[in-house]
Scaffold this motif. Structure first.
Motif, short mmCIF file in Angstrom:
data_model
loop_
_atom_site.label_atom_id
_atom_site.label_comp_id
_atom_site.label_asym_id
_atom_site.label_seq_id
_atom_site.Cartn_x
_atom_site.Cartn_y
_atom_site.Cartn_z
N ASP A 25 -0.62 -4.83 -4.23
CA ASP A 25 0.56 -5.48 -3.15
C ASP A 25 0.12 -6.01 -2.27
O ASP A 25 -0.56 -5.72 -1.28
CB ASP A 25 0.97 -4.31 -2.76
N GLN A 26 0.13 -7.95 -1.94
CA GLN A 26 -0.79 -8.08 -1.11
C GLN A 26 -0.57 -8.36 0.32
O GLN A 26 -1.52 -7.68 1.07
CB GLN A 26 -1.15 -9.69 -1.62
N HIS A 27 1.59 -8.00 0.73
CA HIS A 27 1.43 -7.82 1.51
C HIS A 27 0.23 -7.14 2.52
O HIS A 27 0.43 -6.83 3.58
CB HIS A 27 2.82 -7.86 1.38
N TYR A 28 0.44 -5.53 1.72
CA TYR A 28 0.30 -4.36 2.57
C TYR A 28 -1.57 -5.04 2.53
O TYR A 28 -1.85 -3.70 3.18
CB TYR A 28 0.50 -3.00 1.70
N THR A 29 -2.29 -5.14 1.09
CA THR A 29 -3.53 -5.10 1.45
C THR A 29 -4.18 -5.90 3.20
O THR A 29 -4.41 -5.30 3.69
CB THR A 29 -3.80 -6.52 0.24
N LYS A 30 -3.48 -7.04 2.85
CA LYS A 30 -3.33 -7.81 4.46
C LYS A 30 -3.37 -7.07 5.56
O LYS A 30 -4.21 -7.20 6.50
CB LYS A 30 -3.17 -9.70 4.19
N ALA A 31 -2.61 -6.71 5.73
CA ALA A 31 -1.47 -5.55 6.49
C ALA A 31 -2.84 -4.29 6.88
O ALA A 31 -2.75 -4.62 8.33
CB ALA A 31 -0.27 -4.68 6.68
N LEU A 32 -2.94 -4.60 5.97
CA LEU A 32 -4.54 -3.10 6.49
C LEU A 32 -5.38 -3.12 6.50
O LEU A 32 -5.84 -2.88 7.81
CB LEU A 32 -4.62 -1.66 5.40
N LEU A 33 -5.97 -4.44 6.40
CA LEU A 33 -7.02 -5.57 6.49
C LEU A 33 -6.90 -6.03 8.30
O LEU A 33 -7.86 -5.57 8.98
CB LEU A 33 -7.09 -6.61 5.78
N ALA A 34 -6.12 -6.20 8.60
CA ALA A 34 -5.68 -6.85 10.05
C ALA A 34 -5.55 -5.78 10.97
O ALA A 34 -6.01 -5.94 11.92
CB ALA A 34 -4.37 -7.42 9.42
N ASN A 35 -5.55 -4.12 10.29
CA ASN A 35 -5.17 -2.97 10.98
C ASN A 35 -6.71 -2.14 11.07
O ASN A 35 -6.58 -1.84 11.29
CB ASN A 35 -3.79 -2.45 11.20
N GLY A 36 -7.41 -3.08 10.48
CA GLY A 36 -9.12 -2.43 11.14
C GLY A 36 -9.38 -1.59 9.45
O GLY A 36 -10.14 -0.62 9.88
N ALA A 37 -8.54 -1.59 8.64
CA ALA A 37 -9.46 -1.02 7.45
C ALA A 37 -10.70 -1.77 5.90
O ALA A 37 -10.45 -3.01 6.83
CB ALA A 37 -8.26 -1.38 5.90
N TYR A 38 -11.50 -1.16 6.27
CA TYR A 38 -12.91 -0.64 6.14
C TYR A 38 -13.04 -1.31 4.26
O TYR A 38 -12.70 -0.34 3.60
CB TYR A 38 -13.53 0.25 6.53
N ILE A 53 -9.29 -6.44 -5.21
CA ILE A 53 -8.71 -6.59 -4.73
C ILE A 53 -9.09 -8.76 -4.74
O ILE A 53 -9.72 -8.39 -5.82
CB ILE A 53 -9.39 -7.61 -3.48
N ASP A 54 -7.55 -9.17 -4.69
CA ASP A 54 -6.98 -10.30 -5.52
C ASP A 54 -8.05 -11.72 -4.55
O ASP A 54 -7.67 -11.64 -3.14
CB ASP A 54 -5.95 -10.69 -5.15
N PRO A 55 -9.54 -12.46 -4.97
CA PRO A 55 -9.96 -13.63 -4.11
C PRO A 55 -8.58 -14.27 -3.36
O PRO A 55 -9.47 -14.74 -1.87
CB PRO A 55 -10.37 -13.85 -5.05
N GLU A 56 -7.56 -14.85 -3.20
CA GLU A 56 -7.41 -15.35 -2.68
C GLU A 56 -6.40 -14.48 -1.61
O GLU A 56 -6.69 -14.85 -0.72
CB GLU A 56 -5.88 -16.31 -3.51
N THR A 57 -6.17 -13.05 -1.48
CA THR A 57 -5.94 -12.98 -0.60
C THR A 57 -7.41 -12.09 0.16
O THR A 57 -6.76 -12.31 1.44
CB THR A 57 -5.18 -10.85 -1.29
N ASP A 64 -7.21 -15.58 8.55
CA ASP A 64 -6.89 -15.31 9.80
C ASP A 64 -7.55 -14.62 10.37
O ASP A 64 -7.64 -14.33 12.40
CB ASP A 64 -5.85 -14.15 9.13
N CYS A 65 -9.04 -14.30 9.82
CA CYS A 65 -9.73 -13.78 10.97
C CYS A 65 -10.53 -14.55 11.87
O CYS A 65 -11.35 -14.66 12.85
CB CYS A 65 -10.96 -12.88 10.53
N LEU A 66 -10.48 -16.44 11.01
CA LEU A 66 -11.30 -17.18 12.36
C LEU A 66 -10.37 -18.39 12.69
O LEU A 66 -9.57 -18.74 12.52
CB LEU A 66 -11.75 -18.44 11.26
N GLN A 67 -9.91 -17.85 14.52
CA GLN A 67 -9.07 -17.91 15.22
C GLN A 67 -9.19 -18.92 16.05
O GLN A 67 -10.17 -18.59 17.01
CB GLN A 67 -8.05 -16.79 15.70
N SER A 68 -8.41 -20.22 16.75
CA SER A 68 -9.32 -20.69 18.23
C SER A 68 -8.19 -20.76 18.90
O SER A 68 -7.04 -20.03 18.78
CB SER A 68 -8.76 -22.30 17.35
N ASN A 69 -8.22 -21.50 19.73
CA ASN A 69 -7.52 -20.47 21.47
C ASN A 69 -6.19 -22.12 21.08
O ASN A 69 -5.51 -22.30 22.25
CB ASN A 69 -8.41 -20.97 22.90
N GLY A 70 -6.69 -22.81 20.47
CA GLY A 70 -5.41 -24.28 20.96
C GLY A 70 -5.55 -25.63 21.41
O GLY A 70 -4.24 -26.65 21.24
#
Length: 206
Positions: A25-38, A53-57, A64-70
């Motif tokens: 489940d790629q959606h919940y995998t990314k959601a868990l990682l985004a909310n601090g899952a180790y 884990i899927d390498p593409e996920t 998504d962990c690399l963000q700019s200030n726009g």
């Protein structure tokens, strides 16, 4: 409302992330990682979420962990933010609790063994599917930060052993006789040098 610790484990040592990657489940995998899952918690069978884990996920999450200030890259105020929270292992002595409406409902499990901080990167380096991700800016910059903290000790250790070998070699060469010796004298010299070498080692270790 029901509040759960995202890295809590069940009776088999599995976290929510274990089940999400197992079900692909790629959606919940990314959601868990985004909310601090180790990603490095191992269950009782020795498997971490990285095993499934899927390498593409994972690549998408790292992006998504690399963000700019726009701002534009040529702007002096252009900034990049690197998020490394998913690489921080949970505390092994932390007891997770389940709460509902602010009331504790019971203890639901914890990570039993301390996890080395670089375990996820070590696992990724051994996985043929995940190894290319080591060149991702998030992981590469994390390794660079770690190296900048330990390189002083690495070079100090290297200098110490270089000096040790140089001094030991100089000591052996200085005591080496120029004239040929009889077999008995040669054996005595070798024993004497061995005892000197052992004394030097014990002195350095003490």
């Amino acid at each position: 409302t029901l509040k759960l610790e995202i890295n809590a484990v069940d009776e088999n040592g599995n976290t929510a992330l274990h089940y999400a990657v197992k079900e692909e489940d790629q959606h919940y995998t990314k959601a868990l990682l985004a909310n601090g899952a180790y990603i490095g918690v191992e269950n009782q069978f020795g498997y971490s979420p990285l095993a499934d884990i899927d390498p593409e996920t994972l690549t998408s999450f790292l992006d998504d962990c690399l963000q700019s200030n726009g701002k534009f890259r040529r702007d002096d105020k252009y900034e990049l933010t690197f998020r490394y929270g998913f690489l921080e292992p949970p505390r092994s002595d932390e007891q997770y609790t389940q709460t509902q409406n602010g009331v504790e409902q019971g203890r639901i499990g914890r990570v039993n063994n301390p996890i080395p901080e670089l375990y996820p990167l070590h696992y990724i380096s051994k996985s043929p599917d995940l190894r290319p991700l080591l060149t991702h800016p998030i992981l590469l910059s994390f390794l660079h930060l770690k190296w900048s903290h330990i390189r002083v000790f690495f070079y100090a250790n290297l200098v110490f052993y270089t000096l040790f070998v140089a001094l030991l070699t100089a000591h052996i060469m200085r005591d080496c006789p120029s004239a040929p010796e009889s077999p008995q004298n040669s054996s005595a010299i070798l024993v004497e040098k061995a005892s000197v070498f052992i004394r030097v080692e014990w002195t350095l270790l003490s």
